[in-house]
Design a protein around this motif. Structure first.
Motif, PDB file in Angstrom:
ATOM      1  N   ARG A 104       0.843  -1.207   0.000  1.00 56.85           N
ATOM      2  CA  ARG A 104       0.000   0.000   0.000  1.00 56.85           C
ATOM      3  C   ARG A 104       0.874   1.251   0.000  1.00 56.85           C
ATOM      4  N   ASP A 105       2.074   1.096  -0.475  1.00 60.79           N
ATOM      5  CA  ASP A 105       3.029   2.195  -0.511  1.00 60.79           C
ATOM      6  C   ASP A 105       2.786   3.026  -1.769  1.00 60.79           C
ATOM      7  N   ILE A 106       2.426   4.283  -1.586  1.00 58.81           N
ATOM      8  CA  ILE A 106       2.135   5.153  -2.724  1.00 58.81           C
ATOM      9  C   ILE A 106       3.318   5.219  -3.682  1.00 58.81           C
ATOM     10  N   LYS A 107       4.517   5.211  -3.149  1.00 60.49           N
ATOM     11  CA  LYS A 107       5.706   5.326  -3.998  1.00 60.49           C
ATOM     12  C   LYS A 107       5.889   4.132  -4.937  1.00 60.49           C
ATOM     13  N   ARG A 108       5.170   3.048  -4.685  1.00 64.81           N
ATOM     14  CA  ARG A 108       5.327   1.840  -5.494  1.00 64.81           C
ATOM     15  C   ARG A 108       4.179   1.639  -6.490  1.00 64.81           C
ATOM     16  N   ILE A 109       3.311   2.628  -6.603  1.00 68.61           N
ATOM     17  CA  ILE A 109       2.153   2.478  -7.492  1.00 68.61           C
ATOM     18  C   ILE A 109       2.605   2.336  -8.944  1.00 68.61           C
ATOM     19  N   ASP A 110       1.943   1.391  -9.661  1.00 67.29           N
ATOM     20  CA  ASP A 110       2.302   1.088 -11.046  1.00 67.29           C
ATOM     21  C   ASP A 110       1.225   1.486 -12.062  1.00 67.29           C
ATOM     22  N   HIS A 111      -0.044   1.565 -11.649  1.00 62.81           N
ATOM     23  CA  HIS A 111      -1.118   1.608 -12.633  1.00 62.81           C
ATOM     24  C   HIS A 111      -2.357   2.232 -11.997  1.00 62.81           C
ATOM     25  N   ILE A 112      -3.278   2.709 -12.853  1.00 66.61           N
ATOM     26  CA  ILE A 112      -4.498   3.347 -12.376  1.00 66.61           C
ATOM     27  C   ILE A 112      -5.667   2.950 -13.265  1.00 66.61           C
ATOM     28  N   GLY A 113      -6.855   2.928 -12.670  1.00 63.13           N
ATOM     29  CA  GLY A 113      -8.094   2.723 -13.410  1.00 63.13           C
ATOM     30  C   GLY A 113      -9.207   3.454 -12.682  1.00 63.13           C
ATOM     31  N   ILE A 114     -10.433   3.257 -13.128  1.00 59.89           N
ATOM     32  CA  ILE A 114     -11.585   3.836 -12.444  1.00 59.89           C
ATOM     33  C   ILE A 114     -12.528   2.701 -12.084  1.00 59.89           C
ATOM     34  N   VAL A 115     -13.153   2.784 -10.914  1.00 63.23           N
ATOM     35  CA  VAL A 115     -14.058   1.736 -10.442  1.00 63.23           C
ATOM     36  C   VAL A 115     -15.423   1.939 -11.093  1.00 63.23           C
ATOM     37  N   GLU A 116     -15.847   0.926 -11.818  1.00 63.71           N
ATOM     38  CA  GLU A 116     -17.169   0.965 -12.449  1.00 63.71           C
ATOM     39  C   GLU A 116     -18.230   0.356 -11.534  1.00 63.71           C
ATOM     40  N   ALA A 117     -17.835  -0.665 -10.776  1.00 67.64           N
ATOM     41  CA  ALA A 117     -18.765  -1.335  -9.876  1.00 67.64           C
ATOM     42  C   ALA A 117     -17.986  -2.060  -8.794  1.00 67.64           C
ATOM     43  N   VAL A 118     -18.661  -2.279  -7.663  1.00 66.11           N
ATOM     44  CA  VAL A 118     -18.080  -3.028  -6.537  1.00 66.11           C
ATOM     45  C   VAL A 118     -18.908  -4.288  -6.364  1.00 66.11           C
ATOM     46  N   ARG A 119     -18.240  -5.435  -6.371  1.00 71.65           N
ATOM     47  CA  ARG A 119     -18.929  -6.723  -6.247  1.00 71.65           C
ATOM     48  C   ARG A 119     -18.329  -7.523  -5.102  1.00 71.65           C
ATOM     49  N   GLY A 120     -18.753  -7.236  -3.898  1.00 66.23           N
ATOM     50  CA  GLY A 120     -18.226  -7.973  -2.751  1.00 66.23           C
ATOM     51  C   GLY A 120     -16.734  -7.787  -2.626  1.00 66.23           C
ATOM     52  N   GLY A 121     -15.985  -8.878  -2.816  1.00 64.86           N
ATOM     53  CA  GLY A 121     -14.531  -8.816  -2.655  1.00 64.86           C
ATOM     54  C   GLY A 121     -13.789  -8.451  -3.914  1.00 64.86           C
ATOM     55  N   THR A 122     -14.508  -8.103  -4.989  1.00 70.30           N
ATOM     56  CA  THR A 122     -13.841  -7.701  -6.224  1.00 70.30           C
ATOM     57  C   THR A 122     -14.394  -6.362  -6.708  1.00 70.30           C
ATOM     58  N   ILE A 123     -13.658  -5.754  -7.624  1.00 67.49           N
ATOM     59  CA  ILE A 123     -14.105  -4.510  -8.245  1.00 67.49           C
ATOM     60  C   ILE A 123     -14.052  -4.671  -9.760  1.00 67.49           C
ATOM     61  N   VAL A 124     -15.013  -4.039 -10.427  1.00 68.35           N
ATOM     62  CA  VAL A 124     -14.995  -3.957 -11.885  1.00 68.35           C
ATOM     63  C   VAL A 124     -14.374  -2.614 -12.232  1.00 68.35           C
ATOM     64  N   THR A 125     -13.345  -2.633 -13.040  1.00 67.58           N
ATOM     65  CA  THR A 125     -12.632  -1.412 -13.387  1.00 67.58           C
ATOM     66  C   THR A 125     -12.616  -1.227 -14.896  1.00 67.58           C
ATOM     67  N   ILE A 126     -12.396   0.006 -15.306  1.00 62.50           N
ATOM     68  CA  ILE A 126     -12.059   0.298 -16.696  1.00 62.50           C
ATOM     69  C   ILE A 126     -10.711   0.992 -16.650  1.00 62.50           C
ATOM     70  N   GLU A 127      -9.778   0.477 -17.445  1.00 64.04           N
ATOM     71  CA  GLU A 127      -8.396   0.935 -17.381  1.00 64.04           C
ATOM     72  C   GLU A 127      -7.859   1.231 -18.775  1.00 64.04           C
ATOM     73  N   GLY A 128      -7.143   2.308 -18.891  1.00 65.36           N
ATOM     74  CA  GLY A 128      -6.376   2.560 -20.094  1.00 65.36           C
ATOM     75  C   GLY A 128      -5.046   1.837 -20.016  1.00 65.36           C
ATOM     76  N   ASN A 129      -4.473   1.546 -21.171  1.00 64.19           N
ATOM     77  CA  ASN A 129      -3.177   0.862 -21.237  1.00 64.19           C
ATOM     78  C   ASN A 129      -3.207  -0.484 -20.525  1.00 64.19           C
ATOM     79  N   ALA A 130      -4.341  -1.169 -20.583  1.00 64.05           N
ATOM     80  CA  ALA A 130      -4.448  -2.541 -20.087  1.00 64.05           C
ATOM     81  C   ALA A 130      -4.314  -3.442 -21.304  1.00 64.05           C
ATOM     82  N   GLU A 131      -3.162  -4.084 -21.439  1.00 62.78           N
ATOM     83  CA  GLU A 131      -2.843  -4.861 -22.646  1.00 62.78           C
ATOM     84  C   GLU A 131      -2.944  -3.962 -23.884  1.00 62.78           C
ATOM     85  N   ASN A 132      -2.454  -2.710 -23.710  1.00 59.29           N
ATOM     86  CA  ASN A 132      -2.347  -1.725 -24.796  1.00 59.29           C
ATOM     87  C   ASN A 132      -3.692  -1.240 -25.331  1.00 59.29           C
TER      88      ASN A 132
END
Length: 254
Positions: A104-132
């Motif tokens: 959870r170290d901010i300095k180690r962050i690699d990637h970003i997306g936006i949360v489209e939905a929350v499903r219990g223990g998982t999240i649905v995201t939309i991300e740019g640059n995910a597999e190009n």
């Protein structure tokens, strides 16, 4: 007609970009737009674009002032944190920051997306640059470093201060013990006599027994001298008083 919520407006723009890919050279319209906006070299259009993608979408939705305008995920996360808009609870419309190392170290962050939905223990995201490309993913929270909450979402509740650690048995006893000074226990009706007796035998157990013949229920000179020797040896102030610092030292296992 009910006004569209800001997060839904932003997500509509984000969804409209699903499937968009970078060119064979790595060029994207998101990087090109960001470079022009920030007067950067054209080569910025070839840089990793996950964060620039979200800035482009936020600008299209008229929300870039509240989502942040960044190309560097670490700086973007710090921007949210500096505004008190950082936390670890997934929410629809929140920006999600990933560290593939699982910290959870901010300095180690690699990637970003936006949360489209929350499903219990998982999240649905939309991300740019995910597999190009712009892609929808369902992810666990294992590699989530944290969430940035744009101003259209409620600010996270302040973290509760950690609970005070439970007192050890020694600390509980010491809090209830009286302070003993020279002369304590002289009267046979003095309730401190039993506490003097305790200190007397603790001194013996620590190898500082008072001189022979001393009354074990009276805090006399022999007990006083033995106590001061013990305090000096223990690195305590040799004031000859059994108080909140001396009691724990006497009770420590030899």
């Amino acid at each position: 007609m009910m006004a569209t919520k800001p997060e839904d407006r932003l997500l509509a723009v984000v969804r409209s970009q699903l499937g968009t890919t970078e060119s064979p050279t790595g060029w994207t319209k998101y990087g090109s737009w960001w470079a022009k906006r920030h007067d950067k070299p054209a080569s910025w259009a070839l840089e990793p674009w996950c964060d620039m993608f979200l800035a482009w979408c936020a600008d299209q939705a008229g929300l870039i002032d509240v989502t942040g305008d960044h190309a560097w995920t670490v700086g973007h996360a710090e921007w949210f944190k500096a505004r008190g808009q950082w936390g670890h609870t997934p929410k629809k419309g929140a920006f999600v920051f990933f560290d593939w190392g699982g910290s959870r170290d901010i300095k180690r962050i690699d990637h970003i997306g936006i949360v489209e939905a929350v499903r219990g223990g998982t999240i649905v995201t939309i991300e740019g640059n995910a597999e190009n490309r712009v892609k929808r993913r369902e992810r666990s929270l294992a590699n989530v470093a944290g969430f940035g909450y744009p101003a259209y979402l409620p600010a996270p509740a302040p973290a509760k201060p950690p609970a005070a650690p439970a007192l050890t048995w020694t600390e509980k006893i010491v809090k209830e013990l009286p302070t003993l000074r020279l002369g304590a226990g002289k009267s046979k009706t003095d309730p401190l006599r039993w506490h003097v007796k305790t200190a007397f035998y603790l001194l013996h157990a620590r190898g500082f027994g008072p001189a022979g013949g001393a009354d074990d229920t009276v805090f006399g000179e022999a007990v006083h001298d033995a106590l001061r020797a013990f305090q000096r040896e223990s690195g305590l102030k040799d004031d000859g008083v059994v108080g909140p610092k001396t009691w724990p030292a006497l009770m420590r296992v030899a």
